[in-house]
Design an enzyme around this catalytic site. Structure first.
Site, PDB file in Angstrom:
ATOM      1  N   CYS A  15       8.143   3.105   1.794  1.00 52.97           N
ATOM      2  CA  CYS A  15       8.019   4.557   1.730  1.00 52.97           C
ATOM      3  C   CYS A  15       8.642   5.154   0.481  1.00 52.97           C
ATOM      4  CB  CYS A  15       8.673   5.187   2.958  1.00 52.97           C
ATOM      5  SG  CYS A  15      10.458   4.945   3.004  1.00 52.97           S
ATOM      6  N   GLY A  16       9.450   4.414  -0.252  1.00 52.65           N
ATOM      7  CA  GLY A  16      10.084   4.971  -1.437  1.00 52.65           C
ATOM      8  C   GLY A  16      11.470   5.499  -1.164  1.00 52.65           C
TER       9      GLY A  16
END
Length: 279
Positions: A119-120
């Site tokens: 997801c970062g």
């Protein structure tokens, strides 16, 4: 009751003075409106691709300077040796040349983030990016209350792009005399503030006694950018988040919310304990 069938009309091309639209009313009036432009901007540093941002295609050099500074890629804009922007329409590219020292630091940062996933915001390194260590600002005076008088109206007067097309955030700098010195607009609230930061640095605008204004909600990312740029007072037209207030108090950023129909609210510095809440 079944809906009445309507005649199919093929989509109209953009009008010469904007994009045509049909009002959803019995009269089905057709008119046209100017819409704001948007493009994808690919940013590379010393030949290495770094990010692709959706931005408004104005003041892109200011955006690159401000983004590089507020994202911690450079400590000062003097580390940016050159910016070359190419492309037209919906696709642009920015080739940025950094000093050797700044580029080495960027490569170290990228190497640390290489192992993060998904997801970062997963992994220790990504959380450190979201909640980074920031310097504490020097103590500074709050702006005079009169500098906030009619500020919403004054902002509307200088938001030239938004007046014609809408859909744009703005970031502005008000100087020590209460005058609007700079206004930068963008589809992204972060981008607008980056453009303002870049312009402040590039034009060497004296910041002492002045303050920045954002027309959007004030979240933690905007606080990061303001503190890194040395902005000591941030005014937002929409309410800040609780976390933003906590960090503003911790890092000595003056944080003021300017509601629509009530007096300005100073969230940071914190009010004295006996005045913090009165039932």
């Amino acid at each position: 009751m079944p809906r009445q069938a309507s005649h199919h009309t093929p989509p109209s091309p953009p009008a010469t003075n904007g994009y045509s639209y049909r009002e959803l009313t019995p009269s089905a009036t057709v008119d046209a409106a100017v819409l704001t432009a948007e493009c994808a901007l690919a940013i590379s540093y010393n030949g290495i691709n770094h990010a692709v941002m959706m931005v408004s295609p104005s003041d892109l050099h200011d955006f690159i300077r401000g983004f590089s500074l507020s994202a911690g890629i450079v400590d000062t804009i003097d580390a940016i040796y050159d910016i070359r922007i190419s492309g037209t329409g919906e696709s642009r590219e920015a080739e940025v040349r950094l000093s050797s020292r700044a580029f080495w630091a960027l490569k170290q940062q990228r190497r640390q983030l290489a192992g993060t996933s998904g997801c970062g915001l997963c992994g220790v390194e990504a959380l450190e990016q979201a909640l980074p260590p920031l310097p504490c600002l020097p103590d500074s005076l709050l702006p005079p209350a009169e500098h906030l008088d009619d500020l919403r109206q004054r902002i509307g007067d200088v938001q030239h792009q938004a007046r014609s097309s809408g859909a744009l955030h703005a970031a502005l700098f008000i100087d020590a005399q209460g005058e609007i010195r700079l206004c930068r607009e963008d589809i992204g609230r972060h981008n607008a503030l980056d453009k303002l930061i870049g312009a402040l640095q590039h034009e060497s605008v004296a910041q002492a006694g002045g303050f920045a204004v954002v027309t959007s909600r004030c979240s933690l990312e905007l606080l990061h950018k303001a503190v890194r740029a040395g902005i000591t007072t941030l005014v937002s037209l929409s309410a800040p988040t609780a976390l933003t207030v906590d960090w503003a108090r911790r890092h000595r950023l003056n944080l003021i919310h300017l509601p629509h129909h009530s007096a300005p609210r100073v969230y940071s510095p914190a009010p004295p304990a006996r005045e913090a809440f009165q039932p």
